[in-house]
Design an enzyme around this catalytic site. Structure first.
Site, PDB file in Angstrom:
ATOM      1  CG  ASP A 101     -48.050 -19.889 -14.918  1.00  0.00           C
ATOM      2  OD1 ASP A 101     -47.013 -19.705 -14.288  1.00  0.00           O
ATOM      3  OD2 ASP A 101     -49.161 -20.023 -14.366  1.00  0.00           O
ATOM      4  NE  ARG A 117     -58.242  -8.906 -21.658  1.00  0.00           N
ATOM      5  CZ  ARG A 117     -57.849 -10.165 -21.496  1.00  0.00           C
ATOM      6  NH1 ARG A 117     -56.586 -10.472 -21.654  1.00  0.00           N
ATOM      7  NH2 ARG A 117     -58.707 -11.106 -21.163  1.00  0.00           N
TER       8      ARG A 117
HETATM    9  P1  5GP Z   1     -50.158 -22.034 -18.736  1.00  0.00           P
HETATM   10  O1  5GP Z   1     -51.064 -22.974 -19.456  1.00  0.00           O
HETATM   11  O2  5GP Z   1     -48.791 -21.880 -19.349  1.00  0.00           O
HETATM   12  O3  5GP Z   1     -50.081 -22.349 -17.266  1.00  0.00           O
HETATM   13  O4  5GP Z   1     -50.891 -20.643 -18.729  1.00  0.00           O
HETATM   14  C1  5GP Z   1     -50.799 -19.722 -19.731  1.00  0.00           C
HETATM   15  C2  5GP Z   1     -51.926 -18.747 -19.617  1.00  0.00           C
HETATM   16  O5  5GP Z   1     -52.240 -18.468 -18.228  1.00  0.00           O
HETATM   17  C3  5GP Z   1     -51.521 -17.411 -20.210  1.00  0.00           C
HETATM   18  O6  5GP Z   1     -51.813 -17.338 -21.586  1.00  0.00           O
HETATM   19  C4  5GP Z   1     -52.333 -16.448 -19.383  1.00  0.00           C
HETATM   20  O7  5GP Z   1     -53.619 -16.312 -19.915  1.00  0.00           O
HETATM   21  C5  5GP Z   1     -52.444 -17.100 -18.015  1.00  0.00           C
HETATM   22  N1  5GP Z   1     -51.397 -16.602 -17.092  1.00  0.00           N
HETATM   23  C6  5GP Z   1     -50.351 -17.295 -16.588  1.00  0.00           C
HETATM   24  N2  5GP Z   1     -49.604 -16.519 -15.771  1.00  0.00           N
HETATM   25  C7  5GP Z   1     -50.203 -15.302 -15.780  1.00  0.00           C
HETATM   26  C8  5GP Z   1     -49.894 -14.051 -15.143  1.00  0.00           C
HETATM   27  O8  5GP Z   1     -48.922 -13.856 -14.400  1.00  0.00           O
HETATM   28  N3  5GP Z   1     -50.753 -13.030 -15.403  1.00  0.00           N
HETATM   29  C9  5GP Z   1     -51.838 -13.136 -16.217  1.00  0.00           C
HETATM   30  N4  5GP Z   1     -52.605 -12.062 -16.389  1.00  0.00           N
HETATM   31  N5  5GP Z   1     -52.157 -14.308 -16.831  1.00  0.00           N
HETATM   32  C10 5GP Z   1     -51.339 -15.356 -16.620  1.00  0.00           C
END
Ligand code: 5GP
Length: 178
Positions: free
Chosen positions: A102, A164
Site C-alpha cells: 500500500d 481471511r
Molecule cells: P503498507 O505499509 O504498504 O502501507 O501496508 C501494507 C500492509 O497494510 C499490508 O501487509 C496489509 O496488512 C495492510 N493493507 C494495506 N492495504 C490493505 C487492504 O486493502 N486490505 C487489507 N486487508 N490490508 C491492507
C-alpha cells in the site's frame, strides 16, 4: 461475510492462474539458489502456501510478523517486529512474500532489516499492489495484480481479523469500517 463484500475484484480462478505463473518465473530465476521464502504474517500466509507449491525448486520457508501502528485501514510506517525469523539470512537469497503493498512503508522497513543482516539478495513478491498510494519509492520485483485504491479482503487479507478465509479478493463495503 459475503454480504459485506461490495464487489469481487479477483476470482479464485484468476488468483490461481496468476500464482502458477509467478511460481514458474520464480522457479527459473531461483534455480540452484535454495531461496529462503519469508512469509509476512498473517495476511500473506494463504498466498505463500499456494505459491511455494507452484515452485518446483528446493527452497526453505520462514515467518515474520510485524505490526504497524496506524488505524485499521491505513498503516503509519512505524513498524515493530512481533515475531522474528528462526533462520539466519546471512548470504541467503531471500524472497519476501507479501499480501499487498500500500504505502510501501512496511516493506521498506523489512527490506532494510534484512539487508542489514547481510542477506545475499532481498526481493519482494507481492500478490497485490496499490501503486497509487505509495509514499516511499518501492516496486515489488514480482507482482500478481495492480489494484485500485480500495480496501480489499479475502485470500488471507483481513479486516479486524475477519474475512481471511474467503477464497477470492473482494472490496469491503465502506459501511463495515466506517
Ligand atoms: P503498507 O505499509 O504498504 O502501507 O501496508 C501494507 C500492509 O497494510 C499490508 O501487509 C496489509 O496488512 C495492510 N493493507 C494495506 N492495504 C490493505 C487492504 O486493502 N486490505 C487489507 N486487508 N490490508 C491492507
Amino acid at each position: 461475510m459475503e454480504n459485506d463484500i461490495q464487489e469481487v475484484l479477483l476470482t479464485a480462478e484468476q488468483i490461481k492462474a496468476k500464482i502458477q505463473e509467478l511460481g514458474r518465473v520464480l522457479s527459473t530465476d531461483y534455480q540452484g539458489k535454495n531461496p529462503l521464502v519469508i512469509c509476512v504474517l498473517r495476511g500473506a500466509v494463504v498466498f505463500m502456501t499456494d505459491l511455494i507449491r507452484d515452485m518446483t525448486i528446493p527452497l526453505e520457508i520462514d515467518f515474520m510478523a510485524v505490526s504497524s501502528y496506524g488505524n485499521a485501514t491505513r498503516s503509519s510506517g512505524v513498524v515493530r517486529i512481533v515475531k522474528d525469523l528462526d533462520s539466519s539470512v546471512e548470504n541467503r537469497h531471500v524472497i519476501i512474500v507479501e499480501d499487498i503493498i500500500d504505502s510501501g512503508l512496511t516493506l521498506s522497513y523489512l527490506i532494510d532489516v534484512l539487508d542489514r543482516r547481510n542477506a545475499a539478495t532481498v526481493k519482494v513478491v507481492s500478490l497485490l499492489d496499490k501503486p497509487s498510494r505509495r509514499t516511499v519509492e518501492l516496486y515489488p520485483d514480482y507482482c500478481g495484480f495492480q489494484i485500485p485504491d480500495a480496501f480489499v479482503v479475502g485470500y488471507g487479507l483481513d479486516y479486524a481479523g475477519k474475512y481471511r478465509n474467503i477464497p477470492y479478493i473482494g472490496i469491503l463495503k465502506e459501511k463495515v469500517y466506517q
